[in-house]
Structures are given as C-alpha cells and as structure tokens.
Design a protein around this motif. Sequence first.
Motif, mmCIF file in Angstrom:
data_model
loop_
_atom_site.group_PDB
_atom_site.id
_atom_site.type_symbol
_atom_site.label_atom_id
_atom_site.label_comp_id
_atom_site.label_asym_id
_atom_site.label_seq_id
_atom_site.Cartn_x
_atom_site.Cartn_y
_atom_site.Cartn_z
ATOM 1 N N THR A 1 -4.207 -29.598 27.987
ATOM 2 C CA THR A 1 -2.771 -29.476 27.778
ATOM 3 C C THR A 1 -2.300 -28.026 27.820
ATOM 4 O O THR A 1 -1.106 -27.762 27.850
ATOM 5 C CB THR A 1 -2.376 -30.080 26.419
ATOM 6 O OG1 THR A 1 -3.127 -29.415 25.400
ATOM 7 C CG2 THR A 1 -2.672 -31.553 26.377
ATOM 8 N N VAL B 1 -7.353 -34.455 31.468
ATOM 9 C CA VAL B 1 -6.142 -35.233 31.698
ATOM 10 C C VAL B 1 -6.159 -35.812 33.108
ATOM 11 O O VAL B 1 -6.490 -35.100 34.069
ATOM 12 C CB VAL B 1 -4.866 -34.377 31.514
ATOM 13 C CG1 VAL B 1 -3.628 -35.262 31.522
ATOM 14 C CG2 VAL B 1 -4.934 -33.568 30.224
ATOM 15 N N TYR C 1 -5.110 -38.608 28.264
ATOM 16 C CA TYR C 1 -5.721 -37.389 27.735
ATOM 17 C C TYR C 1 -7.033 -37.836 27.095
ATOM 18 O O TYR C 1 -7.021 -38.484 26.043
ATOM 19 C CB TYR C 1 -4.821 -36.684 26.728
ATOM 20 C CG TYR C 1 -5.417 -35.395 26.265
ATOM 21 C CD1 TYR C 1 -6.188 -35.329 25.107
ATOM 22 C CD2 TYR C 1 -5.253 -34.235 27.014
ATOM 23 C CE1 TYR C 1 -6.763 -34.147 24.715
ATOM 24 C CE2 TYR C 1 -5.826 -33.048 26.623
ATOM 25 C CZ TYR C 1 -6.581 -33.006 25.463
ATOM 26 O OH TYR C 1 -7.157 -31.827 25.085
#
Lengths: 110, 113
Positions: free
Chosen positions: B97, B31, B50
């Motif tokens: 994430t 990311v 992402y």
Amino acid sequence: SQQGEEDPQALSIQEGENATMNCSYKTSINNLQWYRQNSGRGLVHLILIRSNEREKHSGRLRVTLDTSKKSSSLLITASRAADTASYFCARSGGSYIPTFGRGTSLIVHP
Amino acid sequence: DAMVIQNPRYQVTQFGKPVTLSCSQTLNHNVMYWYQQKSSQAPKLLFHYYDKDFNNEADTPDNFQSRRPNTSFCFLDIRSPGLGDAAMYLCATRRDTISDTQYFGPGTRLTVL
C-alpha cells in the motif's frame, strides 16, 4: 472520488510533432501516474509524479503537475508512429486504489 | 521477462457458460487487482486483494467472483456470462500500500457468443 477528465479524447498528429494531453481531477491527490496502452494490450507505466513535484522527465516524455489547478499534462516530443496508443492518467488520493480516466487516443501518422 | 501473466489471452465463451480467467505474478506483490475495460473506456476496478483480504467494489455484479489461493495466483470467475460482460479483463499487481506503481498484465479479451 478522484474522477476527472482527460483531454482531448482523441489526438491525431504527424510524426515528428509534439503531442500534449491533459488530465484534470477534482479532489486532492498524493500522486498521479501516466500509463500507455497499445491496442488490445495491458497498460504500461510511464511516469509517476507526486503532489509535491511540478515536473518530471523520462526520455521524450515530460509530465507536469499543477495542484492549484488540479491538472496534469503529458507531453511527448518528436512523436513517432510507435507512440500510437491510448494514454491514461491514474490519480491516487491516499488509498492504494487509483482512479483511471477515459484516456486520450493518440494516432501518430508516419 | 514476464512479471504479470494472464491466461488465456483470448477467451470465447457462450452466454451463460461459466468461465475462469487466471493471473499469475512473479513479483511477490501483496496487492492484486482485477479490472474490466470496455472499448474506449477507462479500466473499471472489480475487486482487489491485499494478501488474502478480499475487497469487492460496491458496484461489482455478483456474477463476478475471485479467488486468490496464494500470493502468486489470482482468478476471476464469471458464473454466468452475459453479452454485456464481453470486455478486456486486466490483472494488476502492486508491491504494497506504500508503493505507488501498478504493474499490469497483457489482459484477457473475453468474447461472449
């Protein structure tokens, strides 16, 4: 939105004193992080505290989290002139997009 | 060891003259984020990637574009800078994430004349 407030906006203390700054938020969080930013520089990660934690320490830093009050505090003990910086909290509520507050500007006088 | 590198550190451009800011990372993070930060304000997220998936914040002006040609590099293009675009631009990375910590670069200070 995880928007909240940081308090105070500015703090001026003498070297050796403790500095406390607070961060409040409005909706539930997964974790909350504190960052430091020296003037004109990027942000440096200090401490992460998860929603199931109440207190964390790192050197002279102590972070507390009260999820019932939706607030966190950062305590810097025995402050030094080198601690002069802006301090930001960043709240994450389940996405990987943290939301930053406006920060507290700390000045430590030698 | 530098992990998130931003170039240049200071950029001066003229009103309306396109400018590109660059960010590179040695962390192999999935990311990457671009933030705009004006004086005494919170960092404001402009967009993030992402991997190659681009995510634009709803209130990011069309004047701002981004490119991520590979994992390591990400660019911020300002097509026609206005005086209001003068700010610090911060690049940050995050492993994925699941991990929590963002790693920030030192920032690029943009001045618009």
